[in-house]
Scaffold this active site. Structure first.
Site, PDB file in Angstrom:
ATOM      1  N   THR A 158      -0.022  -0.031 -15.936  1.00  0.00           N
ATOM      2  CA  THR A 158       0.078  -0.237 -14.487  1.00  0.00           C
ATOM      3  C   THR A 158      -1.168   0.276 -13.770  1.00  0.00           C
ATOM      4  O   THR A 158      -1.906   1.112 -14.279  1.00  0.00           O
ATOM      5  CB  THR A 158       1.326   0.470 -13.907  1.00  0.00           C
ATOM      6  OG1 THR A 158       1.217   1.877 -14.110  1.00  0.00           O
ATOM      7  CG2 THR A 158       2.594  -0.048 -14.566  1.00  0.00           C
ATOM      8  N   ASP A 159      -1.352  -0.224 -12.532  1.00  0.00           N
ATOM      9  CA  ASP A 159      -2.471   0.215 -11.714  1.00  0.00           C
ATOM     10  C   ASP A 159      -1.986   1.275 -10.713  1.00  0.00           C
ATOM     11  O   ASP A 159      -0.849   1.732 -10.790  1.00  0.00           O
ATOM     12  CB  ASP A 159      -3.129  -0.976 -11.008  1.00  0.00           C
ATOM     13  CG  ASP A 159      -2.171  -1.733 -10.088  1.00  0.00           C
ATOM     14  OD1 ASP A 159      -1.122  -1.180  -9.703  1.00  0.00           O
ATOM     15  OD2 ASP A 159      -2.480  -2.885  -9.755  1.00  0.00           O
ATOM     16  N   GLN A 160      -2.830   1.639  -9.773  1.00  0.00           N
ATOM     17  CA  GLN A 160      -2.473   2.674  -8.796  1.00  0.00           C
ATOM     18  C   GLN A 160      -1.309   2.272  -7.907  1.00  0.00           C
ATOM     19  O   GLN A 160      -0.649   3.120  -7.328  1.00  0.00           O
ATOM     20  CB  GLN A 160      -3.682   3.023  -7.927  1.00  0.00           C
ATOM     21  CG  GLN A 160      -4.704   3.857  -8.652  1.00  0.00           C
ATOM     22  CD  GLN A 160      -5.831   4.261  -7.725  1.00  0.00           C
ATOM     23  OE1 GLN A 160      -6.288   3.478  -6.907  1.00  0.00           O
ATOM     24  NE2 GLN A 160      -6.278   5.496  -7.866  1.00  0.00           N
ATOM     25  N   MET A 161      -1.030   0.992  -7.813  1.00  0.00           N
ATOM     26  CA  MET A 161       0.082   0.518  -6.995  1.00  0.00           C
ATOM     27  C   MET A 161       1.387   0.470  -7.789  1.00  0.00           C
ATOM     28  O   MET A 161       2.413   0.043  -7.267  1.00  0.00           O
ATOM     29  CB  MET A 161      -0.236  -0.863  -6.422  1.00  0.00           C
ATOM     30  CG  MET A 161      -1.426  -0.845  -5.475  1.00  0.00           C
ATOM     31  SD  MET A 161      -1.822  -2.493  -4.819  1.00  0.00           S
ATOM     32  CE  MET A 161      -2.495  -3.290  -6.263  1.00  0.00           C
ATOM     33  N   VAL A 172       1.927  -1.474 -10.333  1.00  0.00           N
ATOM     34  CA  VAL A 172       2.125  -2.847 -10.772  1.00  0.00           C
ATOM     35  C   VAL A 172       1.329  -3.054 -12.065  1.00  0.00           C
ATOM     36  O   VAL A 172       0.240  -2.505 -12.224  1.00  0.00           O
ATOM     37  CB  VAL A 172       1.635  -3.827  -9.676  1.00  0.00           C
ATOM     38  CG1 VAL A 172       1.640  -5.257 -10.162  1.00  0.00           C
ATOM     39  CG2 VAL A 172       2.480  -3.667  -8.416  1.00  0.00           C
TER      40      VAL A 172
END
Length: 146
Positions: A22-25, A27
């Protein structure tokens, strides 16, 4: 080339989204869908009785010539993912796989994709798909419900 009516059934790979994907969001990072499609492709070939490792040991490489992903809804950390892989086209010098990626809990379609592969030898020259591998892919997955 396999016709639509002759295409073998699909294989379902089950994955769980890892935090590292996942990324920082929160997602799933877009490139991970391509990694998941590789898992699906590998599972599909194995279900057809021809593991990627055996193909490579025989001197065959299935290089990616084209990849397409359509993102429809985000996957998030710890989601249970079902990846359906099917054969879309099988030619002497080209193999095309299709993918549907769904969240298992609510059956939401997260992404669809397609990859086109060219059979090459160890030197990278395009070759005809060996007859035994063509036959295995034509027959389709064994012991797997579609």
């Amino acid at each position: 080339m396999a016709t639509d009516s002759a295409l073998p059934s699909s294989v379902i790979s089950r994955l769980r989204v890892r935090y590292a994907e996942t990324d920082q969001m929160g997602v799933v990072y877009h490139a991970n869908y391509l990694v998941w499609m590789e898992i699906g492709r590998t599972d599909y070939c194995r279900a057809c009785g021809y593991a990627y490792r055996a193909m490579e040991a025989a001197g065959l490489r299935l290089v990616v010539a084209e990849a397409r992903v359509r993102y429809l809804s985000p996957a998030r950390y710890d989601d249970d993912i079902h990846l359906t892989t099917r054969l879309l086209a099988l030619r002497s010098r080209q193999v095309v796989f299709g993918y549907d990626i769904r969240r298992a809990t609510d059956d939401t379609l997260l992404a669809t994709g397609e990859t086109t592969h060219l059979p090459t030898n160890h030197a990278g020259r395009i070759i005809r798909l060996p007859a035994d591998i063509h036959a295995a892919l034509s027959t389709g997955p064994t012991g797997q419900a579609a």
